[in-house]
Design a protein around this motif. Structure first.
Motif, PDB file in Angstrom:
ATOM      1  N   GLU A 165     -11.058   2.223  -5.689  1.00  0.00           N
ATOM      2  CA  GLU A 165     -11.700   2.948  -4.803  1.00  0.00           C
ATOM      3  C   GLU A 165     -12.359   4.455  -5.437  1.00  0.00           C
ATOM      4  O   GLU A 165     -12.947   4.963  -4.764  1.00  0.00           O
ATOM      5  CB  GLU A 165     -11.070   3.153  -3.534  1.00  0.00           C
ATOM      6  CG  GLU A 165     -10.833   1.976  -3.038  1.00  0.00           C
ATOM      7  CD  GLU A 165      -9.751   2.216  -1.878  1.00  0.00           C
ATOM      8  OE1 GLU A 165      -9.448   3.525  -1.531  1.00  0.00           O
ATOM      9  OE2 GLU A 165      -9.222   1.011  -1.125  1.00  0.00           O
ATOM     10  N   TRP A 192      -3.355   5.536  -7.836  1.00  0.00           N
ATOM     11  CA  TRP A 192      -2.989   4.021  -7.446  1.00  0.00           C
ATOM     12  C   TRP A 192      -4.071   3.364  -6.751  1.00  0.00           C
ATOM     13  O   TRP A 192      -4.243   1.927  -6.913  1.00  0.00           O
ATOM     14  CB  TRP A 192      -2.112   4.235  -6.351  1.00  0.00           C
ATOM     15  CG  TRP A 192      -2.322   4.773  -5.041  1.00  0.00           C
ATOM     16  CD1 TRP A 192      -1.990   6.253  -4.750  1.00  0.00           C
ATOM     17  CD2 TRP A 192      -2.699   4.104  -3.827  1.00  0.00           C
ATOM     18  NE1 TRP A 192      -2.620   6.361  -3.429  1.00  0.00           N
ATOM     19  CE2 TRP A 192      -2.925   5.106  -2.909  1.00  0.00           C
ATOM     20  CE3 TRP A 192      -3.044   2.875  -3.638  1.00  0.00           C
ATOM     21  CZ2 TRP A 192      -3.642   4.985  -1.636  1.00  0.00           C
ATOM     22  CZ3 TRP A 192      -3.699   2.400  -2.181  1.00  0.00           C
ATOM     23  CH2 TRP A 192      -3.799   3.439  -1.308  1.00  0.00           C
ATOM     24  N   ASN A 193      -5.211   3.892  -6.099  1.00  0.00           N
ATOM     25  CA  ASN A 193      -6.299   3.128  -5.692  1.00  0.00           C
ATOM     26  C   ASN A 193      -7.474   3.471  -6.615  1.00  0.00           C
ATOM     27  O   ASN A 193      -8.710   3.733  -6.194  1.00  0.00           O
ATOM     28  CB  ASN A 193      -6.685   3.902  -4.338  1.00  0.00           C
ATOM     29  CG  ASN A 193      -7.034   5.559  -4.328  1.00  0.00           C
ATOM     30  OD1 ASN A 193      -6.537   6.007  -4.991  1.00  0.00           O
ATOM     31  ND2 ASN A 193      -7.896   5.664  -3.384  1.00  0.00           N
ATOM     32  N   ASN A 214       0.812  -1.207   0.034  1.00  0.00           N
ATOM     33  CA  ASN A 214       0.132   0.043  -0.014  1.00  0.00           C
ATOM     34  C   ASN A 214       0.730   1.127   0.105  1.00  0.00           C
ATOM     35  O   ASN A 214       1.698   1.422   0.865  1.00  0.00           O
ATOM     36  CB  ASN A 214      -0.964  -0.011   1.232  1.00  0.00           C
ATOM     37  CG  ASN A 214      -2.061   1.047   1.430  1.00  0.00           C
ATOM     38  OD1 ASN A 214      -1.630   2.198   1.272  1.00  0.00           O
ATOM     39  ND2 ASN A 214      -3.156   0.731   1.385  1.00  0.00           N
TER      40      ASN A 214
END
Length: 601
Positions: free
Chosen positions: A589, A585-586, A88
């Motif tokens: 979401e 990167w997410n 992460n």
């Protein structure tokens, strides 16, 4: 699960949280340490959204659709392929991806992964432990396949590679000859489909090379590509765009809100800016020259500029130190090779570069001088590296002490009366690099050197550095991270990106008379030693020494570390920009809001 390896990563992150630069808190993101790759862009790739898609701008076409053969960034693989685990970027925690869990043996010599149930490839075929074993044993660990990944998996002084075996329907074991500190950071490589690629690996061409080396190039029919990532390539128009579409067989249901990602191929950063300001792009890296302009337009343009702190990675110039010959012809003209391999020549170049001027004029103050190949934000960065402050008089003194002399017009000649003149290349379209190259040309001309600056296409440049080896001096960058072992492919003497003294790759004509210097070998040996050491402080001492040797001998003359800035349309919600992960990167979401500005006839 709290192994020594995880504690080491967490210790690294804790040290990261204490770092500050010019009052700006650095991003504490920590991504999986893939091998270093060449970067075409000076910042994060750009992206944009319209309806349920995000549009991204890149400077050049993809070089390959085969992740095992890729050496450049950006590339398509963060979207199209996954590894067993990832890290992460905001927390530094290792997170499961294709694997649902992993466990070390007590002696740290065995690492066993358990895959998720019912994994599938994009074509609907099962993704199994057999694919993992095939990926590592037949591709990444296959010495007939020129992949940078093998270099970061070498263990110990002997450079042994892990043994990968299937131990159950969903279990794969990696066995190491000795404990290997960066194993979790090194093992998150893209898993590849055995059913689609085994034949290309086992079938050899007339020269004995696997057909895999030429498999999944950019001319491959997209229907032949089999992927595991959240997206698959839906269409590709050379020189125009790459469109990614959500993979319906991706393991992590439900499907993402962002159904498509579009990469517009825009070979010029000025044009990229125009497209972002006109609304054609939703995310763009913010180069220093455009920061003030875009900052004034945040409200009107309905976007936000995110600052992720000092960027990871490096920028540098490097001379071709390779003394080798190919088919009897020297890669570098012998008299120029004598210059480049003279350490005081390289030091003189370093002293002649006004990096403060680069920061102020080119980066608009949004960067800092860089003195090491380890990223400033890494806990392994050596803060005691002195570097080379701007001192043209010292540069001239070093050159004259080595037998160089000046004529009446101030031009520099070597002791054999050869005019000091060489070619400097960088990738065309990157305005920051082009501006740096222009200043380097001016700075070196001030100490009598003539520089022929030539911007070329990024893919052509990469081919020169890795295949033809036909170059004299280049300006480029490498990706970076917290774990220096991700650069083992750069520092290993036969590494796949040991570009300042690159050995011939498999499938290319071999070299003769290539020489490896003692200091070059010492850095390679220290990288091996560091990977053997599990204790953080001792590892840092080793990496500190590698940076000292690099600063002394200058295979890379480091330049500027810029800040990681990205402008993102406010319609993209959930952005957590970091220097390592970038703004998207997410992506799974992220949500896209609809505003009046979205409505068009």
């Amino acid at each position: 699960m709290k192994t020594d390896f995880l504690r080491l990563a967490q210790q690294m992150m804790q040290r990261m949280r204490t770092l500050r630069w010019w009052g700006i808190a650095t991003a504490i993101a920590l991504m999986i340490a893939f091998p270093s790759v060449l970067t075409a862009c000076s910042g994060q790739p750009s992206n944009a959204s319209s309806d349920n898609q995000i549009v991204v701008s890149i400077l050049s076409d993809p070089k390959t659709f085969n992740p095992a053969l890729s050496t450049e960034s950006p590339n398509v693989f963060n979207l199209t392929f996954e590894g067993l685990l990832d890290q992460n970027p905001m927390t530094g925690e290792f997170e499961p991806h294709l694997a649902e869990s992993w466990e070390f043996s007590e002696d740290k010599l065995n690492l066993t992964f358990t895959l998720r149930e019912n994994l599938k490839w994009s074509d609907g075929e099962p993704l199994t432990a057999d694919d993992v074993v095939f990926t590592f044993n037949d591709i990444y660990l296959n010495d007939k396949i020129p992949t940078s990944s093998r270099d970061i998996l070498r263990i110990g002084a002997e450079g042994t590679l892990p043994t990968v075996t299937k131990v159950g329907d969903r279990q794969v074991r990696f066995t190491m000859s000795e404990p290997f500190a960066p194993i979790l950071s090194s093992i998150g490589l893209e898993i590849l489909p055995e059913h689609a690629l085994r034949e290309s690996v086992e079938t050899l061409d007339s020269e004995g090379n696997p057909l895999f080396i030429n498999t999944w190039g950019i001319s491959t029919p997209l229907s032949d590509l089999v992927v595991s990532g959240r997206y698959k390539i839906d269409s590709y128009s050379v020189g125009q765009r790459v469109i990614f579409k959500a993979n319906p067989n991706y393991w992590d249901a439900p499907q993402p809100i962002v159904e498509k990602v579009v990469w517009q191929i825009v070979p010029n950063t000025d044009t990229t800016l125009l497209q972002f300001r006109s609304g054609d792009l939703d995310v763009t890296s913010v180069s220093p020259e455009y920061f003030s302009l875009l900052k004034k337009e945040e409200d009107r343009g309905d976007f936000t500029i995110y600052n992720g702190g000092a960027s990871y990675g490096t920028s540098f110039i490097s001379f071709n130190l390779n003394t080798g010959k190919r088919n009897g012809k020297p890669l570098v003209e012998p008299y120029k090779s004598k210059w480049f391999n003279n350490v005081n020549f390289r030091r003189a170049v370093a002293y002649s570069l006004d990096r403060d001027r680069m920061v102020n004029n080119i980066y608009r103050g949004l960067g800092v001088p860089q003195d090491s190949g380890v990223s400033i934000q890494s806990p392994f960065f050596n803060e005691n590296i002195k570097g080379y402050d701007y001192d043209p008089e010292k540069a001239r003194s070093l050159l004259e002490a080595e037998g160089f002399y000046y004529d009446d017009q101030g031009k520099l000649f070597d002791k054999d009366n050869n005019l000091v003149r060489f070619n400097l290349i960088t990738n065309a379209g990157n305005k920051i690099r082009e501006s740096i190259a222009t200043q380097i040309e001016q700075d070196l001309e001030a100490i009598g050197m003539e520089v022929d600056y030539t911007p070329i296409g990024f893919n052509i440049l990469v081919d020169k550095l890795t295949n033809s080896l036909d170059w004299e001096c280049h300006l480029l960058g490498l990706t970076g991270g917290n774990e220096p072992n991700s650069g083992a492919n750069v520092w290993a003497v036969d590494g796949n990106l040991h570009m300042f003294n690159q050995n011939a790759r498999p499938g290319t004509d071999p070299l003769t008379d290539r020489q490896v210097s003692d200091w070059e070998q010492e850095i390679a040996d220290l990288y091996v030693k560091a990977a053997q050491e599990l204790e953080f402080d001792k590892r840092k001492e080793i990496y500190d020494r590698t940076q000292e040797i690099g600063s002394e001998h200058l295979p890379f003359i480091y330049l500027i570390n810029n800040f990681s800035l990205a402008a993102v349309r406010n319609k993209i919600e959930g952005v957590q920009h970091s220097a390592l992960g970038g703004p998207l990167w997410n992506i799974e979401e992220l949500t896209l809001s609809t505003t009046d500005s979205d409505l068009k006839e």
